[in-house]
Design a protein around this motif. Structure first.
Motif, PDB file in Angstrom:
ATOM      1  N   THR A 215      39.871  50.297  34.700  1.00 17.98           N
ATOM      2  CA  THR A 215      40.452  49.049  35.194  1.00 17.98           C
ATOM      3  C   THR A 215      39.503  48.335  36.153  1.00 17.98           C
ATOM      4  OG1 THR A 215      41.679  50.264  36.891  1.00 17.98           O
ATOM      5  CG2 THR A 215      42.854  49.736  34.855  1.00 17.98           C
TER       6      THR A 215
ATOM      7  N   PHE B  55      41.562  40.347  32.844  1.00 16.48           N
ATOM      8  CA  PHE B  55      42.297  41.310  33.667  1.00 16.48           C
ATOM      9  C   PHE B  55      43.450  40.618  34.383  1.00 16.48           C
ATOM     10  CE2 PHE B  55      43.282  43.721  37.459  1.00 16.48           C
ATOM     11  CZ  PHE B  55      43.418  45.010  36.941  1.00 16.48           C
TER      12      PHE B  55
ATOM     13  N   TRP C 105      46.302  40.048  31.970  1.00 14.64           N
ATOM     14  CA  TRP C 105      46.992  41.302  31.672  1.00 14.64           C
ATOM     15  C   TRP C 105      47.858  41.764  32.843  1.00 14.64           C
ATOM     16  CZ3 TRP C 105      46.222  46.082  34.123  1.00 14.64           C
ATOM     17  CH2 TRP C 105      46.895  47.161  33.543  1.00 14.64           C
ATOM     18  N   ALA C 106      47.310  41.671  34.064  1.00 13.54           N
ATOM     19  CA  ALA C 106      48.020  42.154  35.248  1.00 13.54           C
ATOM     20  C   ALA C 106      49.027  41.134  35.786  1.00 13.54           C
ATOM     21  CB  ALA C 106      47.009  42.498  36.347  1.00 13.54           C
TER      22      ALA C 106
ATOM     23  N   TRP D 263      48.287  38.425  37.396  1.00 15.30           N
ATOM     24  CA  TRP D 263      47.790  38.049  38.720  1.00 15.30           C
ATOM     25  C   TRP D 263      47.152  36.676  38.634  1.00 15.30           C
ATOM     26  CZ3 TRP D 263      44.583  42.820  40.747  1.00 15.30           C
ATOM     27  CH2 TRP D 263      45.456  43.861  41.044  1.00 15.30           C
TER      28      TRP D 263
END
Length: 138
Positions: free
Chosen positions: A21, A32, A35-36, A38
């Motif tokens: 990660t 990322f 996906w998260a 954020w």
């Protein structure tokens, strides 16, 4: 399966999770972030990535060195140095021009400590020293 194998396996799996990660957040922060779920803040994700990579490397380092001081200094040196790199390459995203230099100076302090600790351990003749103790005077 022995307890030792179970522990080592757990450490390796945790390290791979952190490294995977962390590398993802560092190399492809937009993907990322999506996906998260954020915000896509490139510098924050670069920093989060290197801190996770640092945790993963400290986990792996702990399998090799049983000395806590060695493990944390090595992890700190890697993480802080790449944190400095992030500040250098992300300078256009904010921060001060002095940030990478100040962080590298702190890394240098960590490197000096790590080299000194490894020399102490080598002098003792083993890499699995116990807690930090008062060293004999030369």
């Amino acid at each position: 399966m022995t307890a030792r194998h179970l522990i080592s396996g757990s450490v390796v799996l945790a390290a791979m999770s952190m490294l995977g990660t962390g590398i993802w957040a560092r190399v492809d922060p937009a993907s990322f972030a999506e996906w998260a779920n954020w915000p896509n803040h490139t510098h924050f994700l670069h920093d989060a990535g290197v801190f996770q990579i640092g945790i993963g490397l400290m986990l792996l380092c702990a399998l090799r060195y049983r000395d806590v001081v060695t493990v944390v200094l090595a992890g700190f040196l890697f993480t802080n140095t790449f944190h400095a790199y992030n500040h250098a390459v992300d300078l256009d995203l904010g921060g001060k021009a002095s940030d990478p230099w100040v962080l590298m100076l702190v890394s240098l302090v960590g490197a000096v400590g790590l080299v000194a600790r490894l020399r102490v351990l080598r002098h003792r003749g083993k890499a699995q020293a116990g807690p930090l103790k008062k060293e004999p005077q030369a």
